[in-house]
Design an enzyme around this catalytic site. Sequence first.
Site, PDB file in Angstrom:
ATOM      1  N   ARG A   1       0.854  -1.178   0.000  1.00 46.39           N
ATOM      2  CA  ARG A   1       0.000   0.000   0.000  1.00 46.39           C
ATOM      3  C   ARG A   1       0.887   1.224   0.000  1.00 46.39           C
ATOM      4  O   ARG A   1       1.742   1.379   0.875  1.00 46.39           O
ATOM      5  CB  ARG A   1      -0.843  -0.047   1.270  1.00 46.39           C
TER       6      ARG A   1
ATOM      7  N   ASP B   1      -5.248  -0.712  11.228  1.00 47.11           N
ATOM      8  CA  ASP B   1      -4.342  -0.722  10.082  1.00 47.11           C
ATOM      9  C   ASP B   1      -3.475   0.530  10.031  1.00 47.11           C
ATOM     10  O   ASP B   1      -3.856   1.586  10.514  1.00 47.11           O
ATOM     11  CB  ASP B   1      -5.144  -0.825   8.775  1.00 47.11           C
ATOM     12  N   GLU B   2      -2.333   0.362   9.439  1.00 53.73           N
ATOM     13  CA  GLU B   2      -1.481   1.470   8.985  1.00 53.73           C
ATOM     14  C   GLU B   2      -1.200   2.537  10.050  1.00 53.73           C
ATOM     15  O   GLU B   2      -1.177   3.727   9.747  1.00 53.73           O
ATOM     16  CB  GLU B   2      -2.102   2.125   7.742  1.00 53.73           C
ATOM     17  N   ALA B   3      -0.965   2.110  11.278  1.00 53.72           N
ATOM     18  CA  ALA B   3      -0.568   3.064  12.321  1.00 53.72           C
ATOM     19  C   ALA B   3       0.963   3.176  12.276  1.00 53.72           C
ATOM     20  O   ALA B   3       1.657   2.817  13.237  1.00 53.72           O
ATOM     21  CB  ALA B   3      -1.069   2.597  13.674  1.00 53.72           C
TER      22      ALA B   3
END
Length: 605
Positions: free
Chosen positions: A18, A395-397
């Site tokens: 991503r 997600d995506e921290a």
Amino acid sequence: MPTTPTAPETGPEPTATRPASTPSGDVPPMSPPGAASLAGAVPSAGAGAPAGAAADAGLPGVPAPAAELARVAASRADGALATAAPVRLDDVVPAPERVVPDPASDFTLSADAVLRVSPAGRDVAEQLAAWLRPATGFPLPVADAPEGGLPTLTLSPAALARSGEPDGTRLGDEGYRLDVTAGGVRITAATPAGLFHGAQTLRQLLPAPIESPTVVAARWAVPGGTIVDRPRFPYRSAMLDVARHFFAVEDVLRVVDHLARYKLNHLHLHLTDDQGWRIAVDSWPRLAEVGGATAVGGGQGGWYTHADYRRIVAYAARRHVTVVPEIDLPGHTNAALVAYPELAPGKIAPPPYTGTEVGFSYVDPADERTYDFVADVVGEVAALTPGPWLHLGGDEAFKVPADSYRTFVDRAQRLVAVTGKTVVGWHQLAPAEHVDGRVLQWWGTNGDDPETADAVRRGARLILSPGNRAYLDMKYAQDTPIGNDWAGLIDVRRAYEWDPATHVRGVPAEAVLGVEAPLWTESVTTIAEAEFMLFPRLPAVAELGWSPRETHDWPRFRSRLAGQGPRWTTAGITFHPSPEIPWPVTVPPQHRPTDRPGHDRTPLG
Ligand code: TNX
């Protein structure tokens, strides 16, 4: 970060990453009118379309591209009616478990038909009647069983099942049996949900003009035989991201109808993200009032009141769809930080965010106030939500160190557990401790993640949403006018050709709860655009969730899917006319295949 091109159908799964950044506000424009689209006139009434569904039909104030999509469709709808072919018993999507055609026993629905139903099935019968009345013009009264001598559509829950029919145990919570004889149609199920799925099957067995919002003169034939059907996986879902772009309640209801058609039984609402907070929280009112004001690209914000949310939940429940609310934590929280700077690591409000980057924001895991916030928010959302699930995101921290992330998630999971809900989270939650029943949602692209496999060994179950298979925000092809491509291009075949039971290494089939097709909306701004991304791929993922593996067959699937096109056109549902699918071509009215008897189906291209 690198992006990976689409892998060949049969090749190994590539690893796609991503991208952490996309140019701010870089939303691809819609295609010029009609360029890569086929859409339908939005129905004005009936057919299950909620009030307000005409929002894209070229009304004042509606963005031009969506209105154009709908106008193109309107001009094609007549042609589609002319192509209405008789349906075969095995044309249903998703494919039923068992189909036994009996061409000698077709049933024709006539003006004097009655739906007879036992009390537990009354609401399903009312919904079925509402789907069938607009196009047929028949009154289709719903009456109490037992049945009489007239041609009937009988809906019979297990209590009324005749001997020799499968018992409720075999049909399970969602299965049904459908018998079509010259004398009528009988649907048998152990539950209202089973009856509802059977009713959706019956709807698909009628010719495509049944989707018309206005009366059509047609022979309403139903192919004879028996279907016995039940789902492969208990959890079949789609996600709508209402945070990047806000979708009005009516739009969400319309999406619920789309899910229900294909026997999906969960709607995951991604309610919060950097660009917008979309659910009212009484104890923290600025979340919605301030955090809800923005959207990607400066689009119009918005948020659901408790009444709005309850309306969505109730509408979905009537269609046997469970709403799964997501509060994305600890990252994807810029909108919350704008509203409440005390939650931000430096206690300084960031500027509102309307771009499409990810991974930069987070609530302060070191401050106790953050846990008050989490407890209050999940408490209110849980109280509004009758379903058993609460999705915590996770997600995506990227900016949160691993140990702080882990501590935060452990506490947040426990705060959900005390509300009585079961935790769902993106698979980044895997390293956290196991809490009872917890479910991880796999969105990776290489089918290999030791942390996820380990979490499953410790008791987690898995929902499969592989980014390079099930992400409906990915473009179909290079020239798709909207969408992302970081996980590759996903045409219909790619969305269909994988197996949820074997997809992630080290995760046994028994740990797979089901599948979900997420629709992220960075570039999706209207319901017409959402439908363009959902159709025709949503039915592909729905089939992976519902149908037994033995029925998996691309050539058969694409031909069954083709039969759905005229239905969407007639119902006013926008879709992408994927070149892989042999959509029926318009034939002149004098060669209408509806005029042909029996199963002698005219090949339509
Ligand atoms: C990844 S998948 C995200 C979302 C984006 C999406 C776009 C996941 C859990 N997070 O924030 O919208 O990619 O495809």
